[in-house]
Motif scaffolding. Structure first.
Motif, PDB file in Angstrom:
ATOM      1  N   ALA A  95     -11.385 -12.945  -0.100  1.00 58.83           N
ATOM      2  CA  ALA A  95     -10.595 -13.533  -1.175  1.00 58.83           C
ATOM      3  C   ALA A  95     -11.412 -13.636  -2.463  1.00 58.83           C
ATOM      4  CB  ALA A  95     -10.088 -14.914  -0.757  1.00 58.83           C
ATOM      5  N   ARG A  96     -12.682 -13.990  -2.314  1.00 54.78           N
ATOM      6  CA  ARG A  96     -13.535 -14.057  -3.510  1.00 54.78           C
ATOM      7  C   ARG A  96     -13.643 -12.688  -4.161  1.00 54.78           C
ATOM      8  NH1 ARG A  96     -19.079 -17.182  -3.058  1.00 54.78           N
ATOM      9  NH2 ARG A  96     -18.596 -17.661  -5.219  1.00 54.78           N
ATOM     10  N   GLY A 134     -11.206 -12.060  -6.659  1.00 54.66           N
ATOM     11  CA  GLY A 134     -11.254 -12.921  -7.837  1.00 54.66           C
ATOM     12  C   GLY A 134     -10.693 -14.314  -7.596  1.00 54.66           C
ATOM     13  N   ILE A 135     -10.461 -14.657  -6.327  1.00 54.53           N
ATOM     14  CA  ILE A 135      -9.916 -15.980  -6.017  1.00 54.53           C
ATOM     15  C   ILE A 135     -11.053 -16.991  -5.930  1.00 54.53           C
ATOM     16  CG2 ILE A 135      -8.690 -17.324  -4.259  1.00 54.53           C
ATOM     17  CD1 ILE A 135      -7.229 -14.668  -3.529  1.00 54.53           C
ATOM     18  N   ASP A 136     -10.895 -18.095  -6.638  1.00 53.12           N
ATOM     19  CA  ASP A 136     -11.897 -19.148  -6.654  1.00 53.12           C
ATOM     20  C   ASP A 136     -11.652 -20.044  -5.430  1.00 53.12           C
ATOM     21  OD1 ASP A 136     -13.328 -21.463  -7.057  1.00 53.12           O
ATOM     22  OD2 ASP A 136     -12.974 -21.526  -9.218  1.00 53.12           O
ATOM     23  N   ARG A 177     -11.459 -23.826  -5.813  1.00 55.32           N
ATOM     24  CA  ARG A 177     -10.210 -24.272  -6.401  1.00 55.32           C
ATOM     25  C   ARG A 177      -9.095 -24.300  -5.343  1.00 55.32           C
ATOM     26  NH1 ARG A 177      -7.462 -21.496 -11.578  1.00 55.32           N
ATOM     27  NH2 ARG A 177      -9.335 -22.299 -12.549  1.00 55.32           N
ATOM     28  N   MET A 178      -9.076 -23.289  -4.476  1.00 56.94           N
ATOM     29  CA  MET A 178      -8.060 -23.265  -3.420  1.00 56.94           C
ATOM     30  C   MET A 178      -8.236 -24.471  -2.497  1.00 56.94           C
ATOM     31  SD  MET A 178      -6.284 -20.708  -4.204  1.00 56.94           S
ATOM     32  CE  MET A 178      -6.766 -20.376  -5.890  1.00 56.94           C
TER      33      MET A 178
END
Ligand code: ATP
Ligand code: MG
Lengths: 239, 289
Positions: free
Chosen positions: B178-179, B182-184, B187-188
């Motif tokens: 996921a990182r 570009g997923i933080d 934050r999730m």
């Protein structure tokens, strides 16, 4: 475009990369070949920001990125297709692709991304409502590449895209890589399948136990007796 | 009538489901068993009393406020208690023990604020039951059924349709991949805490008027909801919903047919039975580390 300068990476006390320097220019297809455990994945993971070098620098378009977190590296246009595909098993094909475009804010560009991926891999369009886990190995590899394309990469890092695929699918991978290069994406291709990689790439680096031992154009590497013996012979390293 | 206890059981079950969703979201996202989930619900129930009796805010309008408050509380717990522990890269068991500490802390804080005596909600509901053909829904069960049901449907839509929801699922399945999209992840995780807090708050707001609100209600209800989550399958969202409702129904019928004295014990008996037959629960797809 991408420059690694004397990069060292360690896992605890195990030094995995020693003073690795390599360069990828815009529009190039460069390959990094090496045997099992040579440090290819480590190199790719360092570029993506998943690992921090203990020494040396990594620059992208002139800016140092070796302290930038992975999310921000994607935002800069470096996207990785990880070793082992790593697709999201419980998301559908469509959701996997949508998540690939997580940072793309413009809806029109997301729609274009879907079109581009489905044109490149018609199979994924047919399977778009299926869960990632239900895809075959080859389809999962297509999905992993498609998912990376959704981010609109300028530099694509491919970690062993041919691994574990049947010969026919390896050819498919070769076709796709060539097509991506033609569309203007700069590519760093990591492979154990050196023959395939050198046939596709403009230039190549040879990694041996964490060091770059050779770097040359693909043609010359293919002709190099040492490369032939270690990486192109019938007894291919580690396979 | 068999329908009356069924309605009551489903209504209680909806409340268990909301709490169980909080447990399962956190288990799914980070393998965290959040022991303080029941106490977040308790704070919601008690805060509800204050909002409704002291500040005279209409009950239905108070529910979203309580949800927001508990979302903030849950987020605060993560930021000030769990995140500092997580930063040290300790084994997840240490983190789970931290959540146990937090649950005690919240109970004590609740005594300081609201006292140790159980508090009764003001009379919110009339006495007329809603009649839908043969189905009779007592007024106090209407809100859990309707509000609980809507929240669960809403949550499902959020996770199925919104980009953030899909990204949260992706992050839970493979954080590193996921990182790379570009997923933080941090934050999730914050979103996960906020949503599970909001669900806990809603459960408290819905439960308060049915039983008395008190500082220690989180313990019993929290454990029951955890049993419900286990029943449905730890880490599973549909499991939390179905498990909660099933548990509510089993509990109600157990009290009816066996004895209300054994009501609490029955739940555990059922859990043990189910775990013997289907160890990963109804919707448990795989054992998680
Ligand atoms: N998480 C880790 N912890 C400790 N050592 C590691 C870890 N990951 C890799 N290594 C070591 O670092 C070295 C380089 O590994 P890396 O995965 O980069 O090799 P590779 O060239 O990608 O190999 P392969 O072709 O098998 O994928 C190996 O000696 C490996 O054992
Ligand atoms: Mg590798």
């Amino acid at each position: 475009m991408l420059e690694l300068d004397s990069v060292d990476v360690a896992y605890g006390s195990i030094q995995a990369l020693r003073s690795v320097s390599l360069r990828v220019s815009a529009g190039e297809l460069v390959t990094l070949i090496g045997a099992n455990g040579a440090g290819k994945t480590t190199t790719i993971r360092s570029i993506s920001g998943l690992l921090r070098p203990t020494a040396g620098s990594i620059r992208f378009e002139g800016h140092p990125i070796h302290r930038v977190p992975p999310e921000a590296i994607v935002a800069r246009g470096i996207v990785q297709v990880p070793e082992g595909r790593r697709i999201f098993p419980e998301l559908t094909v469509e959701e996997n692709l949508r998540v690939g475009a997580y940072l793309v804010r413009d809806r029109a560009r997301v729609a274009q991304g879907f079109e581009r991926v489905y044109t490149l891999f018609p199979r994924l369009r047919e399977r778009r409502r299926q869960l990632g886990s239900t895809l075959s190995g080859g389809e999962q590899q297509m999905l992993a590449v498609g998912r990376a394309l959704m981010a609109g990469p300028r530099l694509l890092l491919l970690d062993e895209p041919s691994l574990g695929l049947a010969p026919l699918l390896v050819e498919e991978v070769a076709r796709v890589v060539t097509e991506l290069k033609r569309s203007g994406i700069t590519i760093l291709l990591v492979e154990q399948n050196a023959r395939l990689a050198l046939t596709l790439a403009d230039r190549g680096y040879v990694l041996e136990t964490g060091r770059i031992v050779l770097s040359d154009t693909s043609d010359r590497l293919l002709a190099n007796p040492e490369v032939q013996r270690s990486y192109l012979g019938s007894s291919r390293a580690g396979r | 009538m068999i329908l009356d206890p069924l309605i009551g059981g489903i209504a209680m079950g909806c409340i268990y489901s909301l709490i169980a969703l909080g447990y399962n979201m956190l288990i799914r996202a980070m393998n965290l068993l959040h022991f303080a989930q029941g106490e977040v619900m308790m704070v919601g129930a008690l805060a509800g009393v204050t909002l409704v009796s002291v500040l005279h805010i209409p009950y239905l309008a108070a529910i979203p406020l309580i949800m927001a408050l508990c979302a903030a509380l849950s987020l605060g717990l993560d930021t000030f208690a769990y995140r500092p522990v997580r930063r040290r890269n300790v084994p997840v068991i240490n983190l789970i023990i931290a959540t146990l500490g937090v649950s005690i802390l919240l109970s004590n804080a609740a005594i300081l604020i609201w006292g140790a005596e159980p508090i009764r909600y003001p009379r919110i509901y009339g006495s007329d039951a809603l009649l839908l053909g043969p189905v009779r829904i007592p007024p106090q069960f209407l809100a859990p059924l309707v509000v609980g049901g809507l929240l669960m449907v809403g949550l499902q839509i959020f996770f199925a349709r919104s980009l953030t929801g899909v990204a949260m699922r992706a992050a839970a399945q493979d954080p590193e991949a996921a990182r790379l999209m570009g997923i933080d992840i941090d934050r999730m995780i914050r979103y996960t805490f906020a949503i599970s807090g909001a669900m806990g708050g809603a459960a408290g707001a819905l439960l308060g008027p049915i039983i008395f609100a008190s500082f220690n209600m989180g313990e019993v209800i929290g454990i029951k909801a955890f049993v419900a989550a286990t029943l449905g399958g730890l880490g599973s969202m549909p499991g939390a919903m179905v498990g909660g409702i099933l548990f509510g129904v089993i509990e109600t019928f157990g009290a009816l047919f066996i004895s209300s004295g054994y009501k609490d014990a029955l739940g555990y008996a059922v859990m043990i039975a189910i775990l013997l037959v289907a160890p990963s629960g109804l919707f448990g797809r795989r054992a998680r580390a």
